[in-house]
Design a protein around this motif. Structure first.
Motif, mmCIF file in Angstrom:
data_model
loop_
_atom_site.group_PDB
_atom_site.id
_atom_site.type_symbol
_atom_site.label_atom_id
_atom_site.label_comp_id
_atom_site.label_asym_id
_atom_site.label_seq_id
_atom_site.Cartn_x
_atom_site.Cartn_y
_atom_site.Cartn_z
ATOM 1 N N ALA A 88 -4.001 -13.674 3.472
ATOM 2 C CA ALA A 88 -3.230 -12.882 4.441
ATOM 3 C C ALA A 88 -3.167 -11.405 4.058
ATOM 4 O O ALA A 88 -2.955 -10.539 4.930
ATOM 5 N N ASP A 89 -3.389 -11.086 2.780
ATOM 6 C CA ASP A 89 -3.271 -9.693 2.332
ATOM 7 C C ASP A 89 -4.306 -8.779 2.978
ATOM 8 O O ASP A 89 -4.059 -7.579 3.144
ATOM 9 N N TYR A 90 -5.461 -9.323 3.349
ATOM 10 C CA TYR A 90 -6.485 -8.488 3.986
ATOM 11 C C TYR A 90 -6.032 -8.022 5.372
ATOM 12 O O TYR A 90 -6.436 -6.957 5.834
ATOM 13 N N GLU A 157 -7.701 -2.276 0.986
ATOM 14 C CA GLU A 157 -8.253 -3.088 -0.089
ATOM 15 C C GLU A 157 -7.990 -2.455 -1.458
ATOM 16 O O GLU A 157 -7.728 -3.151 -2.434
ATOM 17 N N ASN A 158 -8.050 -1.128 -1.520
ATOM 18 C CA ASN A 158 -7.803 -0.442 -2.788
ATOM 19 C C ASN A 158 -6.342 -0.572 -3.219
ATOM 20 O O ASN A 158 -6.056 -0.877 -4.377
ATOM 21 N N GLU A 159 -5.427 -0.325 -2.296
ATOM 22 C CA GLU A 159 -4.024 -0.143 -2.666
ATOM 23 C C GLU A 159 -3.157 -1.374 -2.425
ATOM 24 O O GLU A 159 -2.157 -1.575 -3.113
ATOM 25 N N ALA A 163 -8.296 -4.183 -5.010
ATOM 26 C CA ALA A 163 -9.714 -4.149 -5.388
ATOM 27 C C ALA A 163 -10.234 -2.733 -5.168
ATOM 28 O O ALA A 163 -10.169 -2.205 -4.056
ATOM 29 N N LYS A 164 -10.763 -2.122 -6.223
ATOM 30 C CA LYS A 164 -11.171 -0.712 -6.155
ATOM 31 C C LYS A 164 -12.598 -0.580 -5.606
ATOM 32 O O LYS A 164 -13.505 -0.082 -6.270
ATOM 33 N N VAL A 165 -12.775 -1.031 -4.378
ATOM 34 C CA VAL A 165 -14.106 -1.015 -3.761
ATOM 35 C C VAL A 165 -14.440 0.373 -3.237
ATOM 36 O O VAL A 165 -13.558 1.180 -2.941
ATOM 37 N N GLY A 166 -15.740 0.638 -3.108
ATOM 38 C CA GLY A 166 -16.206 1.876 -2.507
ATOM 39 C C GLY A 166 -16.173 1.791 -0.990
ATOM 40 O O GLY A 166 -15.693 0.820 -0.399
ATOM 41 N N ILE A 167 -16.746 2.808 -0.352
ATOM 42 C CA ILE A 167 -16.653 2.943 1.094
ATOM 43 C C ILE A 167 -17.753 2.195 1.837
ATOM 44 O O ILE A 167 -17.651 1.934 3.038
ATOM 45 N N MET A 168 -18.848 1.805 1.137
ATOM 46 C CA MET A 168 -20.045 1.336 1.833
ATOM 47 C C MET A 168 -19.789 0.109 2.699
ATOM 48 O O MET A 168 -20.254 0.036 3.843
ATOM 49 N N ASP A 169 -19.077 -0.894 2.184
ATOM 50 C CA ASP A 169 -18.910 -2.140 2.927
ATOM 51 C C ASP A 169 -18.198 -1.902 4.253
ATOM 52 O O ASP A 169 -18.630 -2.390 5.305
#
Length: 388
Positions: A88-90, A157-159, A163-169
């Motif tokens: 549910a967090d997404y 997703e970062n905060e 998860a410290k993902v980049g911007i590409m996805d």
């Protein structure tokens, strides 16, 4: 009954209303791996493996979500947006970011499902985040552009998810365009579309069914090694900000003999950026053969220079290279498991799949899953008549 009809029916049964239907695709990256955090280029595309959402407004401030595949439900409210450390967090994270950015959103009902293979590295989380953000924008008439929406997804997703993902996805899922790849500059976020004319050619993913625990620790190590190379070179070239600004001549002169490990890591990134630019030029000339050879070069660099492959991924690429009708192959993603991405002539697809599964099993003792993909548009509204 197709998936969209199932979602619409599930939504109607649960909430007694007709939903807005959203398709939010997963993504592949054709070339340009581990270049994003070095302010380089990537070349992703949205694919026809997607998250589908049925969404609608509520008259109160409650949030009701149903994960159709899992048979699980979430109920909460806008007054208590806090991480649950579940799926549910997404969704909650995106809603929280909209509110933090000052956008007025109310209660929401959502039923979702998908066709993205779990664990294959095709960014199902980014697709789900983009999908709910796109829905909020549509339902509440916020008028936000796609770039703003995908940045809110990344922030969620970062905060919120952590998860410290980049911007590409998020970028590929939201901004995808049918029959095109996206040349994305990870420094400026400037982007252009390059044609990918795939008449008679399929994008085929071979899932190694392996995910080593090394991926997070080694990712952090590679990032630190690249940053160390930049700091070393800055003593000679103060204007350098990242490996994006570095040339092979600089590396050869100052790092090759003094720091051979750091040299190999940095050289891979510099060469991969150039491979991507060469690949875009090849696509613009409709030269898919040259592009395929650059994919093989990318895998060679990832395996031997950047050292983020694994025996299973190397086996899949080696087997693919020997099969008729294969134009190119490489590992895709962070490494140490996941999928390879292959360009295969359609008439060779059955034989390719058979040989990959047979030889991979013989060499590794593991099964592989084969996923054939087509490039499609980014996140968008669909209707129930679309077959999924």
């Amino acid at each position: 009954m197709n998936l969209l009809s199932q979602l619409a029916t599930s939504f109607q049964n649960a909430f007694h209303a007709d939903p807005l239907l959203i398709c939010s695709p997963g993504r592949v990256n054709l070339i340009g791996e581990h270049t994003d955090y070095n302010e380089g280029f990537v070349l992703p595309a949205a694919i026809d493996k997607a998250i589908y959402l049925a969404v609608g407004l509520r008259s109160d401030d409650e949030l009701h979500f149903i994960a159709h595949d899992l048979g699980k439900k979430y109920q909460g409210s806008l007054a208590s947006l806090a991480p649950t450390h579940t799926w549910a967090d997404y969704l909650l994270g995106v809603i929280a970011q909209f509110r933090l950015a000052g956008h007025s959103v109310g209660g929401l009902n959502c039923v979702f499902s998908g066709t993205i293979p779990m664990g294959a590295g095709l960014s199902s989380s980014a697709a789900l985040e983009n999908g709910i953000g796109f829905a909020l924008n549509e339902l509440f008439g916020l008028g936000l552009d796609r770039l703003t929406l995908l940045k809110l997804s990344q922030r969620a997703e970062n905060e919120f998810v952590g998860a410290k993902v980049g911007i590409m996805d998020m970028f590929a899922s939201m901004m995808g365009k049918a029959d095109h790849v996206i040349k994305l500059d990870c420094r400026s976020l400037e982007y252009t579309y390059a044609p990918l004319r795939m008449d008679g050619i399929s994008i085929v993913l071979c899932d190694s069914r392996v995910k080593h625990s090394l991926v997070t620790s080694e990712y952090n190590t590679r990032r630190a090694e690249c940053e160390a190379g930049v700091r070393f070179l800055q003593t000679y070239y103060p204007e350098i900000k990242s490996l994006r600004d570095v040339t092979m001549a600089m590396l050869d002169e100052h790092l090759r003999n003094t720091e051979p490990l750091i040299y190999r890591r940095c050289a891979y990134v510099v060469q991969e950026n150039q491979r991507l630019l060469d690949g875009v030029a090849a696509l613009e000339e409709d030269d898919i053969v040259t592009f395929g050879q650059l994919m093989y070069g990318s895998h060679e660099g990832l395996s031997h220079w950047y050292e983020v492959s694994c025996p299973e991924l190397d086996a899949l690429v080696d087997i693919a290279r020997q099969q008729p009708g294969v134009l190119g192959a490489r590992m895709m993603g962070g490494g140490f498991g996941g999928c390879t991405i292959n360009l295969v002539h359609e008439e060779s697809l059955d034989a390719f799949s058979e040989q990959i599964m047979k030889q991979y099993k013989a060499q590794t003792g593991k099964d592989t899953y084969i996923h054939v993909c087509k490039i499609q548009d980014g996140t968008h509204v669909v209707d129930e008549s679309v077959t999924v």
